[in-house]
Design an enzyme around this catalytic site. Structure first.
Site, short mmCIF file in Angstrom:
data_model
loop_
_atom_site.label_atom_id
_atom_site.label_comp_id
_atom_site.label_asym_id
_atom_site.label_seq_id
_atom_site.Cartn_x
_atom_site.Cartn_y
_atom_site.Cartn_z
N PHE A 129 -1.38 -0.83 -6.48
CA PHE A 129 -0.98 -2.04 -5.77
C PHE A 129 -0.06 -2.87 -6.68
O PHE A 129 -0.43 -3.18 -7.80
CB PHE A 129 -2.21 -2.83 -5.34
N ASP A 198 -10.06 -3.71 -10.37
CA ASP A 198 -9.68 -4.44 -9.17
C ASP A 198 -10.45 -3.80 -8.00
O ASP A 198 -10.20 -2.64 -7.66
CB ASP A 198 -8.16 -4.35 -8.97
N TYR A 223 -10.35 -11.47 1.66
CA TYR A 223 -9.89 -11.40 3.06
C TYR A 223 -9.86 -10.00 3.64
O TYR A 223 -9.43 -9.81 4.76
CB TYR A 223 -8.52 -12.08 3.21
N LYS A 224 -10.27 -9.00 2.85
CA LYS A 224 -10.25 -7.62 3.36
C LYS A 224 -11.61 -7.30 3.97
O LYS A 224 -11.98 -7.88 4.99
CB LYS A 224 -9.84 -6.68 2.23
N ARG A 370 -1.78 4.06 7.65
CA ARG A 370 -3.08 3.82 7.04
C ARG A 370 -4.02 3.22 8.08
O ARG A 370 -3.65 2.29 8.80
CB ARG A 370 -2.88 2.85 5.86
C1 LIG Z 1 -5.13 -6.86 -1.50
C2 LIG Z 1 -4.98 -6.58 -2.94
C3 LIG Z 1 -4.65 -7.60 -3.82
C4 LIG Z 1 -4.34 -8.98 -3.29
O1 LIG Z 1 -3.95 -9.86 -4.24
P1 LIG Z 1 -3.72 -11.39 -3.84
O2 LIG Z 1 -3.50 -12.05 -5.12
O3 LIG Z 1 -4.96 -11.84 -3.12
O4 LIG Z 1 -2.56 -11.45 -2.91
C5 LIG Z 1 -4.59 -7.30 -5.18
N1 LIG Z 1 -4.85 -6.06 -5.63
C6 LIG Z 1 -5.18 -5.05 -4.79
C7 LIG Z 1 -5.48 -3.70 -5.33
C8 LIG Z 1 -5.24 -5.29 -3.43
O5 LIG Z 1 -5.54 -4.30 -2.60
#
Ligand SMILES: *Cc1c(COP(=O)(O)O)cnc(C)c1O
Length: 411
Positions: A129, A198, A223-224, A370
């Site tokens: 990511f 993460d 939020y996921k 996905r």
């Molecule tokens: C969704 C996600 C993020 C989101 O980061 P924000 O700072 O909340 O925008 C970060 N890392 C991973 C691996 C994600 O899937």
């Protein structure tokens, strides 16, 4: 084309036998939508509407600033963090809700790197990511370190005494590949390298046991799978025995030992409070609490077990009805998270054609479709219908319509 009804009936039997089927009613879900994107933005818990209304119209409008004490706004980051603890296998005082995932990664990387001045690199996975690599590059600049972006299979080979910190996303946002957390932690520990995990694509989806697996540092997303709402704050975890020596360079008054003493000099609060920076976003934080509360009476093992059954159904139906698509997610459940990804050279217009038919998954560049499996509110029936619709879109070449190839700002 008619839906192959035998599929649908089989799926409905699976739904009737599903121990979690009662949970769907706790979430808002438009009746004309099949939502397979809860891994990107979770559905809204119905309770959140009332809680947000009360927070605005009573707590904010009437109680005003008294709410910090009277409605315990000030205690929300710790309280909501404590509710995340059972979902990640940590102690109540090892997790706190604050800021975004990106900001929390920065706090941990910089707090770790400032104590590792003999090291030269931050190591992370290439193609993970993007925010993780971007934040690592920013943190590396501060300490004049390099960032090494390495393929998954080479990560352990590149890990050595010059590595300041290893940053990994537990479940890969695109492929769905999951690292074996315990074995990576053990390998890193043998070389004396701290690991930051993460957990954005695993929290609320796969059972986690950070203490058992020897994890010292982690962040995760609200939020996921936690269904905390758009832009919900994130969380940060540090194991109990590491907390006291950690100093985040993002020193703000909310992380001070005595914020309301209004002292000039910074003194970090004991424990996780030192990872707070500024005033917490109360509306978002209380919406997140609603999402997390939905997990209070369920066992994540049940959630994960339903996710596996949904994956099996999706993978087998896709292989049968949409053989043009290639599954890129590991079929071995211990090596994946709770989404399934497929590649196809025309994934972008196909995904737009799916959305036009009410099937919401997402496209990930360059060629990935996905589908998130969120057992709290996704039914087996939804999976079967989605694959049938996709098969139809492929067969009729509906996706070739020019409007489905148009670009969008958010994908
Ligand atoms: C969704 C996600 C993020 C989101 O980061 P924000 O700072 O909340 O925008 C970060 N890392 C991973 C691996 C994600 O899937």
């Amino acid at each position: 084309m008619n839906e192959p009804s035998f599929n649908l009936q089989q799926a409905q039997l699976l739904d009737a036998a599903d121990e979690l089927r009662h949970l769907r009613a706790r979430f808002e879900m438009p009746s004309d939508v099949i939502y397979l994107d809860g891994n990107s933005l979770g559905a809204m818990p119905k309770r959140a509407v009332g809680v947000l209304a009360d927070t605005a119209s009573r707590q904010w409008a009437s109680d005003l600033i008294r709410s910090w004490n009277d409605n315990d706004w000030i205690g929300a980051p710790q309280r909501v963090g404590g509710k995340i603890a059972p979902l990640i296998g940590s102690g109540t005082h090892e997790v706190i809700v604050a800021d975004s995932v990106s900001v929390n990664i920065f706090k941990l990387l910089t707090a770790i790197c400032r104590d590792r001045s003999d090291c030269t690199t931050i190591l992370t996975e290439a193609g993970s990511f993007p925010t993780d690599a971007h934040v690592a590059q920013g943190a590396a600049d501060v300490f004049e370190l390099n960032v090494e972006l390495v393929e998954r299979c080479d990560l352990l080979g590149q890990l050595n005494e010059k590595t300041a910190v290893l940053l990994l996303s537990h479940v890969h946002y695109k492929s769905g590949d999951r690292f074996d957390m315990a074995s990576i932690n053990a390998a890193a520990k043998r070389r004396g390298v701290p690991v930051v995990w993460d957990l954005s694509h695993s929290t609320g989806a796969v059972p986690l046991d950070l203490r058992r697996d020897g994890t010292d540092y982690a962040v995760g997303c609200g939020y996921k799978y936690l269904n905390g709402g758009p832009g919900a704050p994130a969380f940060v975890y540090v194991s109990g025995d590491r907390q006291q020596t950690m100093r985040s360079p993002l020193q703000g008054w909310m992380g001070h030992a005595a914020p309301f003493a209004f002292e000039d000099d910074y003194e970090p609060a004991p424990g996780m409070d030192r990872f707070l920076v500024g005033t917490p976003p109360i509306l978002s934080l209380l919406a997140l609490e609603c999402g997390i509360d939905e997990f209070a009476d369920i066992d994540l093992e049940q959630v994960w077990s339903k996710s596996q059954s949904m994956f099996d159904l999706l993978a087998s139906q896709m292989a049968k009805l949409c053989p043009q698509l290639t599954l890129i997610t590991p079929v071995d459940a211990s090596h994946r998270g709770s989404h399934a990804s497929f590649s196809h050279p025309n994934a972008w217009p196909i995904n737009n054609a799916l959305i036009a038919r009410g099937v919401i998954g997402d496209f990930r560049t360059p060629d990935v479709l996905r589908f998130g499996l969120t057992p709290l509110y996704t039914r087996f029936e939804d999976i079967t219908r989605a694959v049938n619709i996709l098969a139809e879109i492929l067969e009729t070449e509906e996706w070739c319509k020019p409007e489905y190839s148009q670009a969008a700002r958010v994908t």
